[in-house]
Design a protein around this motif. Structure first.
Motif, PDB file in Angstrom:
ATOM      1  N   GLY A  17      27.701  98.669  50.708  1.00 46.34           N
ATOM      2  CA  GLY A  17      27.490  97.803  49.551  1.00 46.34           C
ATOM      3  C   GLY A  17      28.338  96.555  49.602  1.00 46.34           C
ATOM      4  O   GLY A  17      27.936  95.507  49.117  1.00 46.34           O
ATOM      5  N   ASP A  18      29.510  96.648  50.167  1.00 49.53           N
ATOM      6  CA  ASP A  18      30.411  95.505  50.297  1.00 49.53           C
ATOM      7  C   ASP A  18      30.579  95.231  51.787  1.00 49.53           C
ATOM      8  O   ASP A  18      31.086  96.079  52.534  1.00 49.53           O
ATOM      9  CB  ASP A  18      31.757  95.836  49.650  1.00 49.53           C
ATOM     10  N   HIS A  19      30.158  94.035  52.239  1.00 47.65           N
ATOM     11  CA  HIS A  19      30.196  93.749  53.661  1.00 47.65           C
ATOM     12  C   HIS A  19      31.616  93.838  54.220  1.00 47.65           C
ATOM     13  O   HIS A  19      31.823  94.091  55.398  1.00 47.65           O
ATOM     14  CB  HIS A  19      29.616  92.364  53.951  1.00 47.65           C
ATOM     15  N   ARG A  20      32.614  93.678  53.366  1.00 46.90           N
ATOM     16  CA  ARG A  20      33.997  93.739  53.837  1.00 46.90           C
ATOM     17  C   ARG A  20      34.400  95.151  54.246  1.00 46.90           C
ATOM     18  O   ARG A  20      35.375  95.332  54.973  1.00 46.90           O
ATOM     19  CB  ARG A  20      34.935  93.223  52.736  1.00 46.90           C
ATOM     20  N   SER A  21      33.680  96.156  53.788  1.00 44.73           N
ATOM     21  CA  SER A  21      34.002  97.545  54.133  1.00 44.73           C
ATOM     22  C   SER A  21      33.113  98.091  55.240  1.00 44.73           C
ATOM     23  O   SER A  21      33.158  99.281  55.543  1.00 44.73           O
ATOM     24  CB  SER A  21      33.879  98.429  52.890  1.00 44.73           C
ATOM     25  N   ALA A  22      32.303  97.243  55.859  1.00 47.31           N
ATOM     26  CA  ALA A  22      31.422  97.699  56.930  1.00 47.31           C
ATOM     27  C   ALA A  22      32.246  98.239  58.102  1.00 47.31           C
ATOM     28  O   ALA A  22      33.290  97.678  58.453  1.00 47.31           O
ATOM     29  CB  ALA A  22      30.537  96.541  57.402  1.00 47.31           C
ATOM     30  N   HIS A  23      31.778  99.321  58.715  1.00 51.78           N
ATOM     31  CA  HIS A  23      32.503  99.882  59.847  1.00 51.78           C
ATOM     32  C   HIS A  23      31.631 100.862  60.620  1.00 51.78           C
ATOM     33  O   HIS A  23      30.594 101.324  60.136  1.00 51.78           O
ATOM     34  CB  HIS A  23      33.784 100.587  59.380  1.00 51.78           C
ATOM     35  N   LEU A  24      32.086 101.169  61.834  1.00 52.97           N
ATOM     36  CA  LEU A  24      31.517 102.230  62.659  1.00 52.97           C
ATOM     37  C   LEU A  24      32.603 103.283  62.826  1.00 52.97           C
ATOM     38  O   LEU A  24      33.754 102.956  63.133  1.00 52.97           O
ATOM     39  CB  LEU A  24      31.100 101.682  64.030  1.00 52.97           C
ATOM     40  N   LEU A  25      32.227 104.547  62.647  1.00 49.75           N
ATOM     41  CA  LEU A  25      33.225 105.609  62.637  1.00 49.75           C
ATOM     42  C   LEU A  25      32.751 106.802  63.457  1.00 49.75           C
ATOM     43  O   LEU A  25      31.625 107.268  63.318  1.00 49.75           O
ATOM     44  CB  LEU A  25      33.491 106.062  61.194  1.00 49.75           C
ATOM     45  N   ALA A  26      33.629 107.286  64.338  1.00 56.47           N
ATOM     46  CA  ALA A  26      33.453 108.580  65.002  1.00 56.47           C
ATOM     47  C   ALA A  26      34.635 109.440  64.597  1.00 56.47           C
ATOM     48  O   ALA A  26      35.788 109.008  64.725  1.00 56.47           O
ATOM     49  CB  ALA A  26      33.413 108.413  66.516  1.00 56.47           C
ATOM     50  N   GLU A  27      34.368 110.635  64.101  1.00 60.48           N
ATOM     51  CA  GLU A  27      35.442 111.485  63.570  1.00 60.48           C
ATOM     52  C   GLU A  27      35.335 112.879  64.182  1.00 60.48           C
ATOM     53  O   GLU A  27      34.340 113.588  63.985  1.00 60.48           O
ATOM     54  CB  GLU A  27      35.349 111.563  62.046  1.00 60.48           C
ATOM     55  N   ASN A  28      36.340 113.246  64.978  1.00 61.19           N
ATOM     56  CA  ASN A  28      36.408 114.570  65.617  1.00 61.19           C
ATOM     57  C   ASN A  28      35.125 114.901  66.381  1.00 61.19           C
ATOM     58  O   ASN A  28      34.600 116.013  66.316  1.00 61.19           O
ATOM     59  CB  ASN A  28      36.684 115.655  64.576  1.00 61.19           C
ATOM     60  N   VAL A  29      34.634 113.921  67.125  1.00 66.94           N
ATOM     61  CA  VAL A  29      33.367 114.082  67.848  1.00 66.94           C
ATOM     62  C   VAL A  29      33.565 114.946  69.087  1.00 66.94           C
ATOM     63  O   VAL A  29      34.470 114.715  69.897  1.00 66.94           O
ATOM     64  CB  VAL A  29      32.802 112.706  68.235  1.00 66.94           C
ATOM     65  N   HIS A  30      32.707 115.939  69.207  1.00 67.26           N
ATOM     66  CA  HIS A  30      32.712 116.889  70.315  1.00 67.26           C
ATOM     67  C   HIS A  30      31.336 116.787  70.967  1.00 67.26           C
ATOM     68  O   HIS A  30      30.323 117.036  70.325  1.00 67.26           O
ATOM     69  CB  HIS A  30      32.932 118.307  69.764  1.00 67.26           C
ATOM     70  N   CYS A  31      31.290 116.407  72.262  1.00 66.55           N
ATOM     71  CA  CYS A  31      29.993 116.143  72.898  1.00 66.55           C
ATOM     72  C   CYS A  31      30.029 116.600  74.348  1.00 66.55           C
ATOM     73  O   CYS A  31      31.006 116.358  75.069  1.00 66.55           O
ATOM     74  CB  CYS A  31      29.691 114.641  72.830  1.00 66.55           C
ATOM     75  N   ALA A  32      28.969 117.278  74.781  1.00 66.21           N
ATOM     76  CA  ALA A  32      28.863 117.761  76.156  1.00 66.21           C
ATOM     77  C   ALA A  32      27.569 117.248  76.774  1.00 66.21           C
ATOM     78  O   ALA A  32      26.563 117.051  76.086  1.00 66.21           O
ATOM     79  CB  ALA A  32      28.898 119.281  76.198  1.00 66.21           C
ATOM     80  N   LEU A  33      27.618 117.026  78.089  1.00 66.31           N
ATOM     81  CA  LEU A  33      26.431 116.687  78.861  1.00 66.31           C
ATOM     82  C   LEU A  33      26.170 117.844  79.803  1.00 66.31           C
ATOM     83  O   LEU A  33      26.913 118.047  80.771  1.00 66.31           O
ATOM     84  CB  LEU A  33      26.638 115.386  79.637  1.00 66.31           C
ATOM     85  N   GLY A  34      25.133 118.618  79.522  1.00 66.47           N
ATOM     86  CA  GLY A  34      24.904 119.831  80.276  1.00 66.47           C
ATOM     87  C   GLY A  34      26.034 120.813  80.015  1.00 66.47           C
ATOM     88  O   GLY A  34      26.370 121.107  78.872  1.00 66.47           O
ATOM     89  N   ASP A  35      26.661 121.293  81.098  1.00 62.29           N
ATOM     90  CA  ASP A  35      27.774 122.232  80.936  1.00 62.29           C
ATOM     91  C   ASP A  35      29.122 121.529  81.037  1.00 62.29           C
ATOM     92  O   ASP A  35      30.166 122.182  81.102  1.00 62.29           O
ATOM     93  CB  ASP A  35      27.687 123.344  81.987  1.00 62.29           C
ATOM     94  N   ARG A  36      29.108 120.201  81.052  1.00 59.09           N
ATOM     95  CA  ARG A  36      30.367 119.455  81.193  1.00 59.09           C
ATOM     96  C   ARG A  36      30.791 118.857  79.865  1.00 59.09           C
ATOM     97  O   ARG A  36      30.052 118.088  79.262  1.00 59.09           O
ATOM     98  CB  ARG A  36      30.207 118.342  82.240  1.00 59.09           C
ATOM     99  N   LEU A  37      31.992 119.217  79.428  1.00 64.08           N
ATOM    100  CA  LEU A  37      32.540 118.651  78.199  1.00 64.08           C
ATOM    101  C   LEU A  37      33.012 117.230  78.477  1.00 64.08           C
ATOM    102  O   LEU A  37      33.814 116.993  79.372  1.00 64.08           O
ATOM    103  CB  LEU A  37      33.710 119.499  77.705  1.00 64.08           C
ATOM    104  N   VAL A  38      32.495 116.270  77.707  1.00 62.51           N
ATOM    105  CA  VAL A  38      32.846 114.862  77.913  1.00 62.51           C
ATOM    106  C   VAL A  38      33.750 114.341  76.802  1.00 62.51           C
ATOM    107  O   VAL A  38      34.714 113.623  77.055  1.00 62.51           O
ATOM    108  CB  VAL A  38      31.568 113.996  78.014  1.00 62.51           C
ATOM    109  N   LEU A  39      33.439 114.695  75.565  1.00 60.16           N
ATOM    110  CA  LEU A  39      34.245 114.266  74.427  1.00 60.16           C
ATOM    111  C   LEU A  39      34.743 115.495  73.676  1.00 60.16           C
ATOM    112  O   LEU A  39      33.954 116.348  73.291  1.00 60.16           O
ATOM    113  CB  LEU A  39      33.429 113.385  73.475  1.00 60.16           C
TER     114      LEU A  39
END
Length: 580
Positions: free
Chosen positions: A17-39
């Motif tokens: 709602g307020d352009h001044r508070s615009a942001h991109l956020l990743a929080e405690n992201v856990h991500c795997a590609l196949g059997d390999r843990l990347v994040l």
């Protein structure tokens, strides 16, 4: 360009709602590609007006994190939030376009919002025109509600005009032409299907689409790949004016030094994100200060350890010896002896306790900075004259009559287009390939340190330590000390099969072998490829301190700028001096 997508669990778009508070956020992201843990539990925030440079070795999760924030990968755990008023534009390293797309349809998609704004302005003009009566008088006779409605229309019209002008809507055709020209696409037929473009052309077209669309947030993965210096300079200026949150994964040191407001060093599988304020130079200064603190903590720990061991030894000796009996006073002698024993025991317990605490809180020895060592013996020294001479080299149709002399103290940086024959030339000079014509004369006993662009170990099944020891013809104990000296590998990596290493780790193995050979001459093919920027900086310093001749092939703009007086260009099969 592709737009960030919603739909995967843990991924959410919120209209700010307020352009001044615009942001991109990743929080405690856990991500795997196949059997390999990347994040593993990675957190990161980019606020409006920030341009955050994302750095780290290849394989540590930079591209994966950008894809996760863009909504292109599912999350095993954690949350991604895109709080912007509009779309988030994502530039992957290998962009794709819809089936049947042409350059023209891509441009139309990029500029569609301008058409929408123009249509809304026309509608507002019609509403404002209807607010005037037929005689041309103003709306003073209208009711308060009508006046309020007209005021809102005027306000919206003004906002649209400002936004349209700010983004170059009045000069849209000229702006499209400028962007295509600066990215080397101006001469292409706009009806040409995107599937017929080269990989570099597709990347530049995706970047041009993103620039023209100017989305509310940006995720850029190596945006300067495939760009010439003019295009990079233009992109830096454009980014400096961009107001939304922007995350840029890049190895381009000049881009990071001129375009970003903060640096984040990522090691995704370890859940590590270290943020440094300011640009690339600030990041280097902070890292250097941290390294100096580490060395000081290590020296302090070693000193405390030595002092505690001296106290322990002294306490043990004092408990065994004390002054002899005087005047036959056996009682006093026994009392004194008992007191000395008790004091020694107390001192010993205190010293042992302190020693235990120090060992529990061990400060690891920091890795040594990369440095080339002198040859092992005087017999390995070579004369001061030319160590390698190439005369009339011809290889296929890429190297046509190259002459070159390499003497101690010389440093040459070779540039040229992809496919110009730079890697071929280095392999011939290293003795790994025979030229079709011409000769290479090397001083007897010359030891060449050759760093190829691609690793030779992709099929090696032995562990890291065994592989290194075999190629060094060294005892395993000696090889282990060499392998860990610069911090390129830890003991936990020794038994990992080489064919399971990441591309960045393979590069580290090649680098460890390069330094262990104690070369007289260096032939380096894209030496910074797949290395962390901290290692690139160390390698650059080591090369500049090397006293032997150096021939280095690179596209690294920072290296080219640093050695602008030593540039050679391989063009038309010949090496020519390039003007700075």
């Amino acid at each position: 360009m592709s737009e960030a997508k919603a739909g995967h669990p843990g991924t959410q778009d919120v209209v700010s709602g307020d352009h001044r508070s615009a942001h991109l956020l990743a929080e405690n992201v856990h991500c795997a590609l196949g059997d390999r843990l990347v994040l593993r539990d990675v957190s990161l925030k980019v606020s409006r007006g920030e341009r955050v440079g994302l750095i780290g070795e290849n394989g540590r999760g930079k591209s994966t994190l950008l894809r996760a924030i863009a909504g292109e990968l599912p999350l095993q755990r954690g949350q991604v939030l895109r709080a912007v008023a509009g779309q988030v534009g994502f530039l992957p390293q290998q962009p794709g376009f819809p089936a049947g797309a042409t350059i023209e349809t891509v441009l139309a998609r990029a500029t569609a919002e301008f058409g929408d704004m123009a249509e809304r302005m026309r509608a507002a003009e019609e509403l404002m025109s209807s607010g005037m009566d037929d005689s041309g008088m103003d709306d003073s006779g209208k009711g308060e509600s009508d006046k309020a409605d007209l005021s809102e229309v005027l306000s919206e019209y003004g906002r649209l005009q400002d936004e349209f002008a700010r983004r170059g809507g009045w000069e849209l055709d000229a702006r499209v032409g400028e962007v295509l020209d600066v990215f080397g696409l101006g001469s292409l037929d706009r009806l040409r299907p995107t599937e017929t473009l080269s990989g570099g052309e597709r990347s530049r077209l995706a970047l041009a689409e993103l620039v023209l669309a100017e989305p509310a947030g940006l995720l850029l993965d190596e945006p300067t790949n495939h760009l010439d210096d003019r295009a990079v300079d233009w992109l830096v200026q454009w980014l400096a004016q961009y107001q939304g949150p922007c995350l840029i994964a890049s190895h381009d040191r000049l881009l990071l030094d001129t375009a970003v407001t903060a640096i984040v060093d990522l090691d995704g599988s370890r859940g590590s994100t270290v943020r440094y304020g300011g640009g690339y130079r600030d990041y280097l200064d902070e890292r250097a200060a941290a390294q100096a603190r580490w060395w000081q903590e290590y020296r302090d720990w070693r000193q405390a350890l030595a002092e505690t061991r001296r106290r322990l030894d002294k306490a043990g000796r004092s408990g065994r010896t004390f002054s002899g009996m005087r005047d036959g006073d056996k009682l006093s002698y026994n009392l004194a002896g008992g007191g000395a024993q008790a004091a020694a025991a107390r001192a010993t317990r205190a010293a042992r306790q302190q020693l235990g605490l120090l060992l529990d809180e061990e400060v690891r020895r920091p890795p040594e900075p990369l440095a080339f060592r002198a040859p092992e013996s005087e017999s390995a020294q070579l004369p001061d004259g030319v160590l390698l001479r190439a005369e009339g080299l011809v290889v296929g149709d890429v190297v046509c009559g190259v002459d070159l002399e390499l003497a101690p103290g010389a440093l040459h940086v070779v540039t040229g287009a992809n496919g110009a024959g730079k890697s071929t030339l280095l392999s011939v000079l290293a003795g790994l390939r025979t030229p079709d014509a011409g000769v290479v004369v090397r001083e007897p006993g010359l030891r060449i340190g050759y760093l190829p662009q691609e690793s030779h170990f992709t099929r090696e099944r032995r562990g890291v330590l065994d592989t290194f020891a075999a190629h060094r013809a060294a005892y395993v104990e000696d090889a282990a000390r060499e392998l860990t000296r610069f911090g390129l590998f830890g003991t936990a990596d020794f038994d990992v099969p080489v064919n399971r290493l990441s591309v960045g780790q393979l590069r580290r193995l090649e680098l460890a072998l390069l330094f262990s050979r104690r070369p007289h001459l260096l032939l380096l093919d894209e030496p910074g490829n797949h290395l962390s920027l901290a290692l690139v900086e160390q390698l650059q310093e080591a090369v500049e301190q090397f006293t032997g001749p150096v021939l280095m092939v690179t596209h690294d703009r920072a290296l080219r700028e640093r050695h602008r007086d030593s540039l050679l260009e391989l063009a038309g099969g010949r090496l020519v001096r390039r003007r700075a």
